[in-house]
Design a protein around this motif. Structure first.
Motif, short mmCIF file in Angstrom:
data_model
loop_
_atom_site.label_atom_id
_atom_site.label_comp_id
_atom_site.label_asym_id
_atom_site.label_seq_id
_atom_site.Cartn_x
_atom_site.Cartn_y
_atom_site.Cartn_z
N SER A 688 -6.44 10.38 -2.57
CA SER A 688 -7.46 9.39 -2.23
C SER A 688 -6.83 8.02 -1.97
O SER A 688 -7.23 7.31 -1.05
N ILE A 689 -5.84 7.67 -2.79
CA ILE A 689 -5.15 6.39 -2.60
C ILE A 689 -4.38 6.39 -1.28
O ILE A 689 -4.34 5.38 -0.56
N ARG A 690 -3.78 7.52 -0.94
CA ARG A 690 -3.06 7.62 0.33
C ARG A 690 -4.00 7.39 1.51
O ARG A 690 -3.66 6.70 2.47
N LEU A 691 -5.20 7.94 1.42
CA LEU A 691 -6.20 7.73 2.48
C LEU A 691 -6.56 6.25 2.58
O LEU A 691 -6.66 5.69 3.69
N ALA A 692 -6.76 5.60 1.43
CA ALA A 692 -7.07 4.17 1.44
C ALA A 692 -5.91 3.37 2.02
O ALA A 692 -6.11 2.37 2.74
N ALA A 693 -4.68 3.79 1.72
CA ALA A 693 -3.50 3.08 2.24
C ALA A 693 -3.41 3.21 3.76
O ALA A 693 -3.05 2.24 4.46
N ARG A 694 -3.72 4.37 4.29
CA ARG A 694 -3.72 4.54 5.76
C ARG A 694 -4.68 3.54 6.41
O ARG A 694 -4.34 2.88 7.40
N LEU A 695 -5.89 3.47 5.83
CA LEU A 695 -6.90 2.58 6.40
C LEU A 695 -6.47 1.13 6.28
O LEU A 695 -6.67 0.33 7.21
N ALA A 696 -5.86 0.77 5.15
CA ALA A 696 -5.41 -0.60 4.96
C ALA A 696 -4.32 -0.95 5.96
O ALA A 696 -4.31 -2.05 6.55
N ALA A 697 -3.39 -0.03 6.18
CA ALA A 697 -2.31 -0.30 7.14
C ALA A 697 -2.86 -0.48 8.54
O ALA A 697 -2.46 -1.39 9.28
N ALA A 698 -3.77 0.39 8.95
CA ALA A 698 -4.35 0.30 10.29
C ALA A 698 -5.15 -0.98 10.46
O ALA A 698 -5.21 -1.55 11.55
N ALA A 699 -5.78 -1.44 9.37
CA ALA A 699 -6.60 -2.65 9.44
C ALA A 699 -5.77 -3.91 9.37
O ALA A 699 -6.30 -5.02 9.50
N GLY A 700 -4.45 -3.77 9.12
CA GLY A 700 -3.60 -4.95 9.05
C GLY A 700 -3.50 -5.55 7.66
O GLY A 700 -2.96 -6.65 7.49
N ARG A 701 -4.02 -4.85 6.64
CA ARG A 701 -3.93 -5.35 5.26
C ARG A 701 -2.60 -4.86 4.68
O ARG A 701 -2.54 -3.92 3.90
N ARG A 702 -1.56 -5.54 5.06
CA ARG A 702 -0.19 -5.10 4.81
C ARG A 702 0.11 -4.95 3.32
O ARG A 702 0.66 -3.93 2.88
N ARG A 703 -0.23 -5.96 2.52
CA ARG A 703 0.14 -5.93 1.10
C ARG A 703 -0.54 -4.76 0.39
O ARG A 703 0.11 -4.03 -0.37
N ALA A 704 -1.83 -4.58 0.64
CA ALA A 704 -2.55 -3.49 -0.01
C ALA A 704 -1.96 -2.14 0.39
O ALA A 704 -1.76 -1.25 -0.45
N ALA A 705 -1.68 -1.98 1.68
CA ALA A 705 -1.12 -0.72 2.16
C ALA A 705 0.22 -0.43 1.51
O ALA A 705 0.50 0.69 1.08
N GLU A 706 1.07 -1.46 1.43
CA GLU A 706 2.40 -1.26 0.86
C GLU A 706 2.31 -0.87 -0.61
O GLU A 706 2.99 0.07 -1.06
N GLU A 707 1.46 -1.55 -1.37
CA GLU A 707 1.32 -1.23 -2.79
C GLU A 707 0.80 0.18 -2.99
O GLU A 707 1.27 0.92 -3.87
N GLN A 708 -0.18 0.57 -2.18
CA GLN A 708 -0.78 1.89 -2.35
C GLN A 708 0.18 3.00 -1.94
O GLN A 708 0.29 4.03 -2.63
N PHE A 709 0.91 2.80 -0.83
CA PHE A 709 1.86 3.82 -0.42
C PHE A 709 3.01 3.94 -1.44
O PHE A 709 3.50 5.05 -1.71
N ARG A 710 3.43 2.83 -2.02
CA ARG A 710 4.48 2.89 -3.04
C ARG A 710 4.00 3.67 -4.26
O ARG A 710 4.74 4.47 -4.85
N LEU A 711 2.74 3.44 -4.66
CA LEU A 711 2.18 4.18 -5.80
C LEU A 711 2.18 5.68 -5.50
O LEU A 711 2.58 6.49 -6.35
N VAL A 712 1.73 6.05 -4.31
CA VAL A 712 1.69 7.47 -3.94
C VAL A 712 3.09 8.07 -3.96
O VAL A 712 3.31 9.17 -4.51
N LEU A 713 4.05 7.36 -3.39
CA LEU A 713 5.41 7.88 -3.32
C LEU A 713 6.02 8.04 -4.70
O LEU A 713 6.58 9.10 -5.03
N GLU A 714 5.91 7.02 -5.53
CA GLU A 714 6.55 7.05 -6.84
C GLU A 714 5.92 8.09 -7.75
O GLU A 714 6.62 8.84 -8.44
N GLU A 715 4.58 8.16 -7.75
CA GLU A 715 3.92 9.11 -8.63
C GLU A 715 4.11 10.54 -8.15
O GLU A 715 4.27 11.46 -8.95
N SER A 716 4.09 10.75 -6.83
CA SER A 716 4.32 12.10 -6.30
C SER A 716 5.72 12.58 -6.65
O SER A 716 5.92 13.75 -7.02
#
Length: 984
Positions: A688-716
């Motif tokens: 679910s967080i990965r999906l939110a990160a995709r949307l944030a990146a596409a919308a130009g919300r860089r900081r949110a996207a980066e934090e969310q993708f990092r969380l997904v990567l580290e926890e996975s």
């Protein structure tokens, strides 16, 4: 009742039952809803707030109706379907005169007293869920044969899971003239995973719906209730204030406090009103516990002993059972019960069974029993209940547990778990067994057996992953540390533990447990094959694809010898999904032979799970039409079988499909809702967080996207879910490449890239390889980029997976552009865009077209390139990729082109009509809410609420809030809902 005169100064009152006050509005709403059947009425409120009194007053009205009433017992281990059975036992019509079909024979085990009047018992079914569905149908037939108008279930927060499932079953059939339902419960005692939430949040269309939220009484109603208990004369203002403040306006606390004060001669009639003596010196108990304990202390020692026994038993019990628990003769017990009933403490039914009038009173008495005495009471209660037939095994387990009788506790806990599992109540089975393993010292052989059963029971639960799952996992791991367990016993525990770890997202740990288990499961070929199939899933571990494939082939060899179609289906479905994860083409041949339904509930659930996994595999391959078809099958069956955990899985994958295929409307809200629902399931929460990160990146919300993708990567990575690290690493690499940081992009993709190479599963690299190649090119290493592109092509050789193959065209276009061959690069980008569009995957197609436009400009085709860029700007903007659209707009300006003017946010105009958000505000204004309250309810700022309120006033041509409310109602701009949630 005493009727004192003003001259009766100092006279103590006689206490009467309080009149029904302060609930006129709720009663009118209840009657109105039930006058429009079928209806579902939910009555909610805290303990003692008057839910039962409201229902009793309605039932006492002289209206013609047939109502069945039952109350759920307070024990968590209550008898499965006990409340429903008790409700039917209250009927006064001979069962023999009812027109029942042979289906009613399924009721024989529940109603042995009707054995002569019911059809013959039906043959047993092997499938427990099918048996439960048959039982539900038989109970529904009995309801209709009795022409029951209303089924009332009180204290549903204590209902067992199967009872709640039966209520859901009844609601699903209400539109065919089923009975109305009236359900009372305490919201604060409803667990997050309770099925009761489905009754309170997912009500069927076409059914009258009403929710009554009972609030504490106002001060004037407090005075009226107290006055009615005395003699109808008023009470002083000081006394009113005292009572209201000390009891919080809770009717039960008021009633019990008045009785206590009268017992203590603390009330007198003076100057035409009742007043309380020694207002400061004598403290009025603020809770029912204090008042109940003092009232009980005024009864005879024998009555007190009976009350302690009744409090220990907790459920309605016969005099004989209470007598044995209290250690009294039946005659002495009978007299003491009569004394307690006269004092208003105990309440009997028409079958001669007794319990406390209020659960709070029972709790107060029970908690006052010294701990050393409690064990003795529970021991006597257990021995007394052993004489009751059929045995209440869950209650017996409870009492012997509290008595410290481990052997009896273990015996009844296992029996209770078996019965619960047979009826589909796996949660109750898990609770009984985990409690036993956590608190009892069992011999190793018994401990191992109970652990295995608990693991199997946990796998059968349909709820989302919750605290129960984690308790089971911790318990099974603890049992594995028990000295003296054989290799076979350990294997039988590790097998379900590994599968539970898969569900909980601990992929690496799951493979470790399953690999240890499979070596010692020779005695159980079915479970051995199942474990091997799970080892064939490539989501974790260091093994190459060939190792996973060998496990799958070993499982297939065992499966060929199985006679059971259900077992063959289960293993074939798991094999198909595992082959898809490996990128094996033959998987689709297996998929083609899979059914889309099942003959039993168990088969339907298995088919649903299989199609959910196939849908996930199809997403990885890029076969989105196939994914949509399989996920639809999975969702239909999961909903039909009320498999809530699987429902969430499928919803997440459908949301991923919506992202990939460009259906982004409302996707942000869906991802937030999915994240909330899946917080206890790491893998799905991260999805679910990965999906939110995709949307944030596409919308130009860089900081949110980066934090969310990092969380997904580290926890996975921490959980060992190797496949889930690919996209997150690629996304972070793309973000850092926009900063010109190729070194960081290469570093973040190093480990996922090594995983792909080590495992040899290149279909996972759809996002990863293009990002990695671009990072190599940005670092000036064309040789490494070319080498990786060649590896990707070889890895996909012989595989028709459309998404990875589209990604391969992107890699070739990147290499051509880096070589400066802009003409061929433009052609390659056109090929890539067409490949993405064919899936369809429009967002990636637009990004490829953007690159094509840049290549055309670089090749000297300025007008064609600018025109294509302008088209992508508009398409990205419409899709919702505002960040990408802004980037393209900047490139258009750099190329000297005009940027099209597009509508940029805010809601489109509604003319003179109220917008949906303005309607929300107006509705709350009509309900009497202030701007601050509206701000809190709608999660808006006060300024936004004020702005929308002023806009609504302007549109309706009024100048005040009052006029707005009147005009809104007169204009019918919204329909009033049948709800009393804000009743006070």
């Amino acid at each position: 009742m005493l009727d004192p005169s003003p001259e009766d100064d100092g006279t103590a009152p006689t206490v009467s039952t309080p009149q029904f006050v302060g609930r006129d509005r709720e009663m009118a709403a209840l009657r109105g809803a039930l006058a429009r059947p079928p209806a579902i009425v939910l009555v909610e409120g805290e303990a003692g707030i008057g839910k039962s009194r409201l229902l009793r007053e309605w039932l006492a009205a002289p209206e013609r109706r047939t109502a069945l009433v039952s109350v759920c017992p307070p024990l968590r281990e209550s008898l499965t379907l006990g409340p429903i059975v008790d409700a039917f036992r209250g009927i006064d019509r001979p069962v023999s005169r009812l027109r029942l079909t042979e289906l009613a024979g399924a009721l024989q085990p529940l109603f042995p007293e009707w054995s002569a009047d019911l059809p013959p018992a039906l043959p047993p079914l092997d499938d427990a869920k099918a048996a439960r569905h048959r039982l539900f149908r038989a109970l529904d037939e009995l309801l209709r044969a009795l022409r029951v108008d209303v089924l009332v279930l009180e204290d549903a927060h204590w209902a067992d899971e199967v009872t709640l499932e039966f209520l859901l079953f009844v609601t699903s059939r209400q539109q065919s003239h089923g009975p109305s339902l009236v359900i009372s419960y305490r919201p604060e005692e409803v667990d997050d995973g309770s099925l009761l939430l489905r009754l309170t949040s997912r009500l069927p269309a076409g059914v009258t719906q009403l929710r009554i939220a009972l609030a504490p009484m106002r001060a004037d109603d407090t005075a009226a209730l107290v006055s009615s208990m005395l003699d109808g004369n008023p009470i002083s203002q000081e006394f009113t204030t005292f009572m209201h403040e000390r009891t919080g306006g809770v009717p039960l606390a008021l009633e019990e406090s008045v009785r206590l004060m009268c017992d203590r001669a603390d009330l007198v009639f003076r100057d035409g009103q009742w007043v309380r003596l020694k207002l400061r010196e004598l403290q009025v108990p603020p809770t029912v516990r204090d008042s109940t304990r003092e009232r009980v202390s005024r009864l005879s020692p024998t009555a007190q002993q009976v009350l302690r026994a009744a409090a220990t038993l907790a459920e309605r019990s016969s005099v004989a059972t209470i007598a044995m628990t209290a250690g009294l003769s039946p005659a002495a017990c009978s007299g003491a019960v009569a004394e307690a009933a006269s004092a208003g403490v105990l309440d009997g039914d028409d079958r001669g069974r007794w319990r406390f009038r209020h659960v709070l009173a029972a709790t107060a008495v029970y908690e006052a029993i010294p701990l050393t005495d409690r064990r003795h009471f529970h021991l006597l209660a257990g021995r007394a209940l052993e004489h009751v037939h059929p045995p209440a095994v869950a209650r017996l387990a409870h009492h012997f547990r509290e008595a410290g009788e481990t052997r009896s506790w273990a015996r009844y806990a296992e029996q209770g778990a078996e019965l619960a599992m047979a009826s589909g109540d796996h949660t109750k089975a898990v609770d009984l067994l985990v409690d036993l393993m956590s608190r009892a010292v069992l011999p190793p052989v018994d401990r191992a057996r109970v652990a295995r059963i608990a693991g199997v029971a946990a796998l059968g639960r349909r709820e989302p992953v919750d605290g129960v799952y984690h308790r089971v996992i911790r318990t099974l791991r603890s049992v594995l540390e028990t000295p003296g367990l054989s290799a076979r016993q350990q294997a039988e525990i590790r097998n379900p533990l590994g599968r539970l770890l898969i569900t909980g997202g601990e992929a690496q740990a799951a493979l470790s447990e399953l690999e240890q288990a499979v070596a010692n499961l020779d005695h159980d070929p079915v479970e051995a094959a199942r474990a091997m199939t799970y080892l064939g899933w490539a989501y974790a571990g260091p093994w190459p694809a060939s190792t996973h494939r060998r496990w799958l082939d070993r499982a297939a060899e065992l499966t060929a010898e199985f006679d059971s179609p259900a077992e063959r289906l289960n293993l074939a479905g798991n094999r198909a999904a595992a082959l898809l994860m490996l990128g094996e083409e033959e998987a689709w041949d297996v998929v083609a032979d899979l059914p889309v339904d099942g003959a039993t509930a168990a088969e339907r659930l298995d088919v649903a799970r299989i199609h959910a996994n196939i849908g996930t595999g199809a997403l990885i391959w890029g076969r989105y039409a196939d994914a949509e078809e399989h996920l639809a099958v999975a969702l239909r069956l999961a909903d039909a079988e009320q498999a809530f955990r699987l429902h969430h899985n499928v919803r997440l994958e459908q949301a991923n499909l919506a992202w990939l295929t460009g259906r982004w409307e409302g996707l942000a809200e869906r991802s937030a809702a999915l994240a909330d629902a899946d917080r206890d399931r790491p893998a799905h929460y991260l999805g679910s967080i990965r999906l939110a990160a995709r949307l944030a990146a596409a919308a130009g919300r860089r900081r949110a996207a980066e934090e969310q993708f990092r969380l997904v990567l580290e926890e996975s990575a921490r959980l060992g879910a190797a496949d889930d690290t690919m996209e997150a690493a690629a996304a972070l690499a793309r973000l850092w490449l926009t900063d010109g940081n190729s070194g960081r992009a290469l570093q973040i993709t190093n480990e996922p890239m090594d995983t792909v190479r080590r495992k040899g599963i290149w279909i996972w690299a759809t996002d990863l390889v293009p990002a990695r190649i671009e990072a190599h090119l940005a670092a000036g290493d064309r040789k490494a980029a070319t080498r990786l592109g060649d590896q990707f092509a070889r890895g996909l050789r012989g595989r028709t997976a459309p998404a990875p193959r589209a990604a391969l065209t992107v890699c070739r276009a990147l290499l051509l552009a880096a070589a400066g061959d802009h003409g061929r690069a433009a052609t390659a980008w056109d090929r890539a865009a067409r490949a993405w569009s064919a899936l369809p995957r429009p967002y990636d197609a637009m990004l490829a077209r953007e690159r094509q436009a840049e290549a055309l400009v670089a090749h000297g085709q300025f007008d064609q390139g600018r025109e294509l860029l302008a088209t992508q700007y508009e398409q990205l903007f419409r899709l919702g990729a505002r960040g990408d659209a802004d980037r393209v707009a900047q490139r258009l300006r750099e190329h000297g082109a005009e940027v099209p003017r597009l509508w940029r946010g805010g809601r489109r105009g509604y003319g003179d009509e109220l917008s949906p958000r303005e309607l929300d505000v107006v509705q709350l204004v009509v309900a009497g809410k202030t701007n601050r309250e509206i701000s809190r309810i709608l999660a808006k700022s006060p300024a936004t609420v004020d702005q929308q309120l002023r806009a609504a006033m302007r549109k309706l041509k009024v100048s005040s809030r009052t006029a707005l409310a009147v005009k809104a109602v007169e204009a019918g701009v919204f329909a009033e809902e049948d709800s009393l949630d804000d009743a006070s």
